[in-house]
Design a protein around this motif. Sequence first.
Motif, PDB file in Angstrom:
ATOM      1  N   SER A  16     114.027  51.141 116.143  1.00 58.03           N
ATOM      2  CA  SER A  16     112.695  51.288 116.733  1.00 58.03           C
ATOM      3  C   SER A  16     111.664  51.687 115.681  1.00 58.03           C
ATOM      4  CB  SER A  16     112.715  52.268 117.903  1.00 58.03           C
ATOM      5  OG  SER A  16     113.096  53.545 117.486  1.00 58.03           O
ATOM      6  N   PHE A  17     112.068  52.494 114.688  1.00 56.07           N
ATOM      7  CA  PHE A  17     111.155  52.884 113.607  1.00 56.07           C
ATOM      8  C   PHE A  17     110.695  51.651 112.822  1.00 56.07           C
ATOM      9  CE2 PHE A  17     110.703  53.925 109.055  1.00 56.07           C
ATOM     10  CZ  PHE A  17     109.606  54.766 109.120  1.00 56.07           C
ATOM     11  N   VAL A  18     111.640  50.797 112.436  1.00 54.42           N
ATOM     12  CA  VAL A  18     111.294  49.587 111.673  1.00 54.42           C
ATOM     13  C   VAL A  18     110.385  48.682 112.503  1.00 54.42           C
ATOM     14  CG1 VAL A  18     112.211  47.496 110.595  1.00 54.42           C
ATOM     15  CG2 VAL A  18     113.320  49.693 110.181  1.00 54.42           C
ATOM     16  N   ASN A  19     110.661  48.547 113.797  1.00 54.00           N
ATOM     17  CA  ASN A  19     109.795  47.736 114.669  1.00 54.00           C
ATOM     18  C   ASN A  19     108.388  48.333 114.761  1.00 54.00           C
ATOM     19  OD1 ASN A  19     111.704  45.789 115.260  1.00 54.00           O
ATOM     20  ND2 ASN A  19     112.439  46.855 117.082  1.00 54.00           N
ATOM     21  N   ASP A  20     108.295  49.656 114.822  1.00 54.87           N
ATOM     22  CA  ASP A  20     106.991  50.322 114.934  1.00 54.87           C
ATOM     23  C   ASP A  20     106.152  50.143 113.669  1.00 54.87           C
ATOM     24  OD1 ASP A  20     107.602  51.150 117.478  1.00 54.87           O
ATOM     25  OD2 ASP A  20     108.122  53.200 116.906  1.00 54.87           O
ATOM     26  N   ILE A  21     106.753  50.275 112.493  1.00 50.80           N
ATOM     27  CA  ILE A  21     105.953  50.178 111.263  1.00 50.80           C
ATOM     28  C   ILE A  21     105.717  48.734 110.824  1.00 50.80           C
ATOM     29  CG2 ILE A  21     106.606  52.469 110.447  1.00 50.80           C
ATOM     30  CD1 ILE A  21     108.364  51.068 108.328  1.00 50.80           C
ATOM     31  N   ALA A  22     106.521  47.799 111.322  1.00 48.84           N
ATOM     32  CA  ALA A  22     106.358  46.388 110.940  1.00 48.84           C
ATOM     33  C   ALA A  22     105.014  45.839 111.411  1.00 48.84           C
ATOM     34  CB  ALA A  22     107.507  45.555 111.498  1.00 48.84           C
ATOM     35  N   LYS A  23     104.414  46.476 112.413  1.00 47.08           N
ATOM     36  CA  LYS A  23     103.128  46.028 112.968  1.00 47.08           C
ATOM     37  C   LYS A  23     101.957  46.287 112.018  1.00 47.08           C
ATOM     38  CE  LYS A  23     104.866  47.457 117.430  1.00 47.08           C
ATOM     39  NZ  LYS A  23     104.913  48.623 118.315  1.00 47.08           N
ATOM     40  N   PHE A  24     102.172  47.163 111.038  1.00 44.87           N
ATOM     41  CA  PHE A  24     101.079  47.579 110.162  1.00 44.87           C
ATOM     42  C   PHE A  24     101.122  46.852 108.824  1.00 44.87           C
ATOM     43  CE2 PHE A  24     101.841  51.181 113.002  1.00 44.87           C
ATOM     44  CZ  PHE A  24     100.568  51.339 113.531  1.00 44.87           C
ATOM     45  N   ASP A  25      99.928  46.522 108.331  1.00 42.03           N
ATOM     46  CA  ASP A  25      99.806  45.865 107.032  1.00 42.03           C
ATOM     47  C   ASP A  25      99.629  46.938 105.960  1.00 42.03           C
ATOM     48  OD1 ASP A  25      99.592  43.835 105.163  1.00 42.03           O
ATOM     49  OD2 ASP A  25      97.413  43.745 105.347  1.00 42.03           O
ATOM     50  N   ALA A  26     100.690  47.689 105.752  1.00 40.76           N
ATOM     51  CA  ALA A  26     100.680  48.768 104.758  1.00 40.76           C
ATOM     52  C   ALA A  26     102.070  48.830 104.144  1.00 40.76           C
ATOM     53  CB  ALA A  26     100.325  50.095 105.424  1.00 40.76           C
ATOM     54  N   GLU A  27     102.154  49.514 103.015  1.00 44.95           N
ATOM     55  CA  GLU A  27     103.454  49.693 102.350  1.00 44.95           C
ATOM     56  C   GLU A  27     104.041  51.038 102.769  1.00 44.95           C
ATOM     57  OE1 GLU A  27     105.019  47.465 100.239  1.00 44.95           O
ATOM     58  OE2 GLU A  27     103.401  46.115 100.844  1.00 44.95           O
ATOM     59  N   PHE A  28     105.337  51.036 103.060  1.00 40.25           N
ATOM     60  CA  PHE A  28     106.042  52.254 103.453  1.00 40.25           C
ATOM     61  C   PHE A  28     107.278  52.404 102.577  1.00 40.25           C
ATOM     62  CE2 PHE A  28     103.875  50.651 107.179  1.00 40.25           C
ATOM     63  CZ  PHE A  28     103.323  51.774 107.771  1.00 40.25           C
ATOM     64  N   ASP A  29     107.423  53.561 101.932  1.00 39.83           N
ATOM     65  CA  ASP A  29     108.605  53.842 101.118  1.00 39.83           C
ATOM     66  C   ASP A  29     109.340  55.031 101.701  1.00 39.83           C
ATOM     67  OD1 ASP A  29     107.920  51.920  99.185  1.00 39.83           O
ATOM     68  OD2 ASP A  29     106.688  53.352  98.083  1.00 39.83           O
ATOM     69  N   ALA A  60      98.513  53.210 102.664  1.00 46.38           N
ATOM     70  CA  ALA A  60      97.612  52.456 103.536  1.00 46.38           C
ATOM     71  C   ALA A  60      96.190  52.559 103.008  1.00 46.38           C
ATOM     72  CB  ALA A  60      97.684  52.987 104.956  1.00 46.38           C
ATOM     73  N   ASP A  61      95.465  51.457 103.101  1.00 49.53           N
ATOM     74  CA  ASP A  61      94.049  51.474 102.742  1.00 49.53           C
ATOM     75  C   ASP A  61      93.265  51.966 103.948  1.00 49.53           C
ATOM     76  OD1 ASP A  61      94.622  50.394 100.249  1.00 49.53           O
ATOM     77  OD2 ASP A  61      94.438  48.332 100.974  1.00 49.53           O
ATOM     78  N   GLY A  62      92.469  52.985 103.751  1.00 49.69           N
ATOM     79  CA  GLY A  62      91.616  53.465 104.829  1.00 49.69           C
ATOM     80  C   GLY A  62      92.320  54.450 105.750  1.00 49.69           C
ATOM     81  N   ASP A  63      91.968  54.390 107.027  1.00 53.04           N
ATOM     82  CA  ASP A  63      92.406  55.354 108.027  1.00 53.04           C
ATOM     83  C   ASP A  63      93.874  55.131 108.410  1.00 53.04           C
ATOM     84  OD1 ASP A  63      92.328  57.351 109.870  1.00 53.04           O
ATOM     85  OD2 ASP A  63      91.275  56.183 111.395  1.00 53.04           O
ATOM     86  N   ASP A  64      94.676  56.193 108.330  1.00 51.78           N
ATOM     87  CA  ASP A  64      96.087  56.068 108.695  1.00 51.78           C
ATOM     88  C   ASP A  64      96.407  56.729 110.040  1.00 51.78           C
ATOM     89  OD1 ASP A  64      95.871  58.713 107.997  1.00 51.78           O
ATOM     90  OD2 ASP A  64      97.212  58.581 106.262  1.00 51.78           O
ATOM     91  N   THR A  65      95.373  57.004 110.851  1.00 55.06           N
ATOM     92  CA  THR A  65      95.557  57.667 112.140  1.00 55.06           C
ATOM     93  C   THR A  65      96.458  56.864 113.069  1.00 55.06           C
ATOM     94  OG1 THR A  65      93.305  58.493 111.887  1.00 55.06           O
ATOM     95  CG2 THR A  65      94.333  58.796 114.030  1.00 55.06           C
ATOM     96  N   GLU A  66      96.243  55.549 113.150  1.00 52.88           N
ATOM     97  CA  GLU A  66      97.059  54.699 114.023  1.00 52.88           C
ATOM     98  C   GLU A  66      98.524  54.708 113.591  1.00 52.88           C
ATOM     99  OE1 GLU A  66      96.466  52.768 116.860  1.00 52.88           O
ATOM    100  OE2 GLU A  66      94.668  54.010 116.896  1.00 52.88           O
ATOM    101  N   ILE A  67      98.751  54.678 112.289  1.00 52.32           N
ATOM    102  CA  ILE A  67     100.122  54.693 111.768  1.00 52.32           C
ATOM    103  C   ILE A  67     100.797  56.009 112.142  1.00 52.32           C
ATOM    104  CG2 ILE A  67     101.535  54.713 109.674  1.00 52.32           C
ATOM    105  CD1 ILE A  67      99.368  52.885 108.382  1.00 52.32           C
ATOM    106  N   LEU A  68     100.116  57.117 111.915  1.00 50.06           N
ATOM    107  CA  LEU A  68     100.689  58.431 112.218  1.00 50.06           C
ATOM    108  C   LEU A  68     100.982  58.575 113.709  1.00 50.06           C
ATOM    109  CD1 LEU A  68      98.592  60.693 109.836  1.00 50.06           C
ATOM    110  CD2 LEU A  68     100.971  59.985 109.561  1.00 50.06           C
TER     111      LEU A  68
END
Length: 77
Positions: A16-29, A60-68
């Motif tokens: 579920s974590f991978v599915n949740d972050i896959a929606k965002f155009d940002a890099e996650f390490d 992430a470029d810009g606001d990361d509120t949605e990601i968090l």
Amino acid sequence: MKSVKISLNSIDKVKSFVNDIAKFDAEFDLVSGRYVIDAKSIMGIFSLDISQPIDLNIHADGDDTEILKAIEPYIIH
């Protein structure tokens, strides 16, 4: 870059974590000890010790509120 500590201590949480972050155009390490892997890689995550908390770096470029908001269930406070 924003860093948070997360818990992915079950197979269902990883999926579920991978599915949740896959929606965002940002890099996650994910950083565990000296290993750094792409957080969007399920196989990469399973190469880590998921019984322990893991550091998540969000590039992430810009606001990361949605990601968090999306990853809130995994964050350790």
